[in-house]
Write an enzyme that holds these catalytic residues in place. Structure first.
Site, PDB file in Angstrom:
ATOM      1  CE  LYS A 161      -3.949  -2.203   2.138  1.00 55.63           C
ATOM      2  NZ  LYS A 161      -4.636  -2.412   0.857  1.00 55.63           N
TER       3      LYS A 161
ATOM      4  N   GLY B   3     -16.087   2.637  -3.404  1.00 53.47           N
ATOM      5  CA  GLY B   3     -15.895   1.859  -4.624  1.00 53.47           C
ATOM      6  C   GLY B   3     -16.407   2.613  -5.839  1.00 53.47           C
TER       7      GLY B   3
ATOM      8  NE  ARG C  70     -22.040   2.351  -3.299  1.00 51.91           N
ATOM      9  CZ  ARG C  70     -22.100   2.490  -1.974  1.00 51.91           C
ATOM     10  NH1 ARG C  70     -22.950   3.335  -1.431  1.00 51.91           N
ATOM     11  NH2 ARG C  70     -21.306   1.786  -1.185  1.00 51.91           N
TER      12      ARG C  70
ATOM     13  CB  ALA D 239      -3.412  -0.531  -6.436  1.00 52.51           C
ATOM     14  CB  ALA D 240      -9.294   0.945  -6.716  1.00 55.59           C
ATOM     15  N   GLY D 241      -7.876   2.008  -4.229  1.00 54.09           N
ATOM     16  CA  GLY D 241      -7.803   2.921  -3.086  1.00 54.09           C
ATOM     17  C   GLY D 241      -6.444   3.600  -3.014  1.00 54.09           C
ATOM     18  CG  ASP D 242      -2.989   1.297  -2.370  1.00 55.15           C
ATOM     19  OD1 ASP D 242      -3.425   1.617  -1.250  1.00 55.15           O
ATOM     20  OD2 ASP D 242      -2.576   0.161  -2.654  1.00 55.15           O
TER      21      ASP D 242
ATOM     22  CB  ALA E 177      -6.006   2.368 -11.020  1.00 57.29           C
TER      23      ALA E 177
ATOM     24  NE  ARG F 155      -3.946   1.954 -17.639  1.00 58.93           N
ATOM     25  CZ  ARG F 155      -3.264   3.087 -17.646  1.00 58.93           C
ATOM     26  NH1 ARG F 155      -2.414   3.352 -16.668  1.00 58.93           N
ATOM     27  NH2 ARG F 155      -3.407   3.948 -18.634  1.00 58.93           N
TER      28      ARG F 155
HETATM   29  P1  ATP Z   1      -8.958  -1.456  -2.964  1.00 56.84           P
HETATM   30  O1  ATP Z   1      -8.784  -2.116  -1.607  1.00 56.84           O
HETATM   31  O2  ATP Z   1      -9.678  -2.300  -3.982  1.00 56.84           O
HETATM   32  O3  ATP Z   1      -7.729  -0.823  -3.496  1.00 56.84           O
HETATM   33  P2  ATP Z   1     -10.533   0.396  -1.437  1.00 56.84           P
HETATM   34  O4  ATP Z   1     -11.500  -0.544  -0.805  1.00 56.84           O
HETATM   35  O5  ATP Z   1      -9.463   0.976  -0.603  1.00 56.84           O
HETATM   36  O6  ATP Z   1      -9.938  -0.222  -2.758  1.00 56.84           O
HETATM   37  P3  ATP Z   1     -12.662   1.676  -2.869  1.00 56.84           P
HETATM   38  O7  ATP Z   1     -13.639   2.406  -2.052  1.00 56.84           O
HETATM   39  O8  ATP Z   1     -13.070   0.346  -3.398  1.00 56.84           O
HETATM   40  O9  ATP Z   1     -11.302   1.633  -2.059  1.00 56.84           O
HETATM   41  O10 ATP Z   1     -12.243   2.545  -4.132  1.00 56.84           O
HETATM   42  C1  ATP Z   1     -11.443   3.713  -4.034  1.00 56.84           C
HETATM   43  C2  ATP Z   1     -11.738   4.631  -5.201  1.00 56.84           C
HETATM   44  O11 ATP Z   1     -11.414   3.931  -6.418  1.00 56.84           O
HETATM   45  C3  ATP Z   1     -13.195   5.017  -5.372  1.00 56.84           C
HETATM   46  O12 ATP Z   1     -13.540   6.123  -4.550  1.00 56.84           O
HETATM   47  C4  ATP Z   1     -13.246   5.331  -6.864  1.00 56.84           C
HETATM   48  O13 ATP Z   1     -12.647   6.581  -7.134  1.00 56.84           O
HETATM   49  C5  ATP Z   1     -12.322   4.255  -7.450  1.00 56.84           C
HETATM   50  N1  ATP Z   1     -13.024   3.012  -7.852  1.00 56.84           N
HETATM   51  C6  ATP Z   1     -13.084   1.848  -7.186  1.00 56.84           C
HETATM   52  N2  ATP Z   1     -13.802   0.922  -7.847  1.00 56.84           N
HETATM   53  C7  ATP Z   1     -14.202   1.524  -8.991  1.00 56.84           C
HETATM   54  C8  ATP Z   1     -14.981   1.093 -10.129  1.00 56.84           C
HETATM   55  N3  ATP Z   1     -15.483  -0.149 -10.212  1.00 56.84           N
HETATM   56  N4  ATP Z   1     -15.193   1.988 -11.119  1.00 56.84           N
HETATM   57  C9  ATP Z   1     -14.686   3.258 -11.052  1.00 56.84           C
HETATM   58  N5  ATP Z   1     -13.944   3.710 -10.016  1.00 56.84           N
HETATM   59  C10 ATP Z   1     -13.703   2.868  -8.996  1.00 56.84           C
HETATM   60  O1  RIB Z   2      -3.811  -2.104  -1.779  1.00 61.04           O
HETATM   61  C1  RIB Z   2      -3.254  -3.099  -2.597  1.00 61.04           C
HETATM   62  C2  RIB Z   2      -2.020  -3.656  -1.960  1.00 61.04           C
HETATM   63  O2  RIB Z   2      -2.381  -4.315  -0.764  1.00 61.04           O
HETATM   64  C3  RIB Z   2      -1.320  -4.716  -2.795  1.00 61.04           C
HETATM   65  O3  RIB Z   2      -0.380  -4.173  -3.706  1.00 61.04           O
HETATM   66  C4  RIB Z   2      -0.719  -5.632  -1.761  1.00 61.04           C
HETATM   67  O4  RIB Z   2       0.676  -5.553  -1.700  1.00 61.04           O
HETATM   68  C5  RIB Z   2      -1.365  -5.242  -0.424  1.00 61.04           C
HETATM   69  O5  RIB Z   2      -0.488  -4.568   0.359  1.00 61.04           O
END
Ligand code: ATP
Ligand code: RIB
Length: 308
Positions: free
Chosen positions: A42, A224, A226, A251-254, A284, A287
């Site tokens: 992260k 997510g 939304r 890594a969407a959240g990252d 992200a 991909r």
């Molecule tokens: P992850 O653990 O999968 O990296 P997270 O649980 O920390 O993510 P999420 O709330 O799932 O975080 O997503 C973070 C941000 O990523 C969202 O606020 C949005 O901007 C983007 N995102 C996530 N999922 C999607 C999706 N399916 N389509 C478009 N944007 C998305």
């Molecule tokens: O947030 C995604 C990351 O969580 C992955 O790259 C993995 O290394 C874990 O730390």
């Protein structure tokens, strides 16, 4: 060597990623496909998102004394990151994450800290100077908790803005939360921090209220696809994300966190920075992998221009 405006303190992992049709039940074996080894963690993912978004970034972290640790440092240098504060820990492996991705693009992750556990408060002392002089400090919870606590406390006492992405989910003390300026939990993390289920806007508003009551000025609960619940001075609203065809949300959240902090540091308003971060995270999720999915600034700007 200049003192960067942004310090990221966090983890580095080697991600072992496999795609499967559905998650196995206990005792079950499932045939996977598209196995790959990729750079993650992260902390590193967020530092990469900061660097590729254009922020002047220092990364404080640890790798093991293995070849993949050296490869990761070399890669981070190409991502616009100052790496002098990444230590190589003798006789220790680089951190590892085992990641399964199902057909819906959801993932489950288990991690082994490896060298990340060596980022102790004593080890971190040599980088106090950088935190004291930075404008912002971005952290997560894959590093030893007492180090994240010490860094937040130090930053707060030097007017360095503290942004915490509280992932993976852990309960945190009120004292710890009082050092945080901006917090960015997802729905699960928000519930673990506050005890309030975040299934709708009213839950998000209540959870944000609890976090504000601990002294946190800005609360961004990521939702997510939304988007995000953004709350400041007791007032919250949903800032929607972008609709894309997601293939893998690793890594969407990252990506969201790194791009958000980079945008804030260059003077964008919170709403503009969230929109910039939504665009980066939306790219992200189209991909595969962690750092391999994080876009560069020109890609984010083109995405936003296409949707203006
Ligand atoms: P992850 O653990 O999968 O990296 P997270 O649980 O920390 O993510 P999420 O709330 O799932 O975080 O997503 C973070 C941000 O990523 C969202 O606020 C949005 O901007 C983007 N995102 C996530 N999922 C999607 C999706 N399916 N389509 C478009 N944007 C998305
Ligand atoms: O947030 C995604 C990351 O969580 C992955 O790259 C993995 O290394 C874990 O730390």
């Amino acid at each position: 060597m200049t003192t960067p405006r942004l310090a990221v303190l966090g983890s580095i992992n080697v991600d072992h990623i496999m795609n499967i049709s559905q998650f196995p039940k206990p005792g079950e074996t499932i045939i996977g496909h598209h196995y790959k080894i990729a750079f993650g963690g992260k902390g590193a993912n967020q530092a990469v998102a900061c660097g590729r978004s254009g922020a002047d970034t220092l990364f404080i972290a640890c790798v093991g004394d293995d070849s993949i640790g050296s490869d990761i440092i070399a890669q981070l240098k190409t991502d616009n990151i100052q790496t002098y504060a990444i230590s190589i820990i003798p006789e220790t492996p680089t951190g590892v994450a085992m990641i399964l991705v199902n057909e819906q693009g959801e993932n489950v992750i288990s991690i082994s800290a490896g060298a990340n556990a060596a980022l102790t408060p004593a080890h971190f002392t040599q980088y106090h100077h950088a935190i004291e002089h930075a404008d912002a400090l971005l952290m997560q919870l894959e590093s030893p908790l007492d180090t994240v606590f010490a860094a937040a406390k130090l930053a707060k006492s030097h007017q360095t803005k503290v942004i915490l992405n509280p992932a993976p989910a852990l309960p945190l003390s009120d004292e710890f939360l009082s050092f945080i300026d901006v917090i960015t939990p997802n729905e699960t993390e928000a519930e673990i921090l506050t005890g309030i289920s975040v299934h709708d806007e009213s839950g998000a508003a209540k959870a944000a209220e609890v976090l504000h009551s601990k002294g946190i000025k800005q609360v961004l609960i990521t939702l997510g696809s939304r988007g995000v619940w953004f709350s400041e001075q007791g007032k919250g609203t949903i800032i929607p994300g972008f609709s894309v065809e997601a293939v893998d949300t690793i890594a969407a959240g990252d990506t969201f966190n790194g791009a958000f902090v980079a945008a804030i540091l260059e003077g964008k308003s919170s709403i503009e920075a969230i929109r910039f971060a939504h665009a980066a995270a939306a790219i992200a999720v189209t991909r595969h992998g962690a750092q391999s999915s994080v876009p560069w600034r020109d890609e984010i700007e083109s995405f936003l221009a296409e949707r203006a």
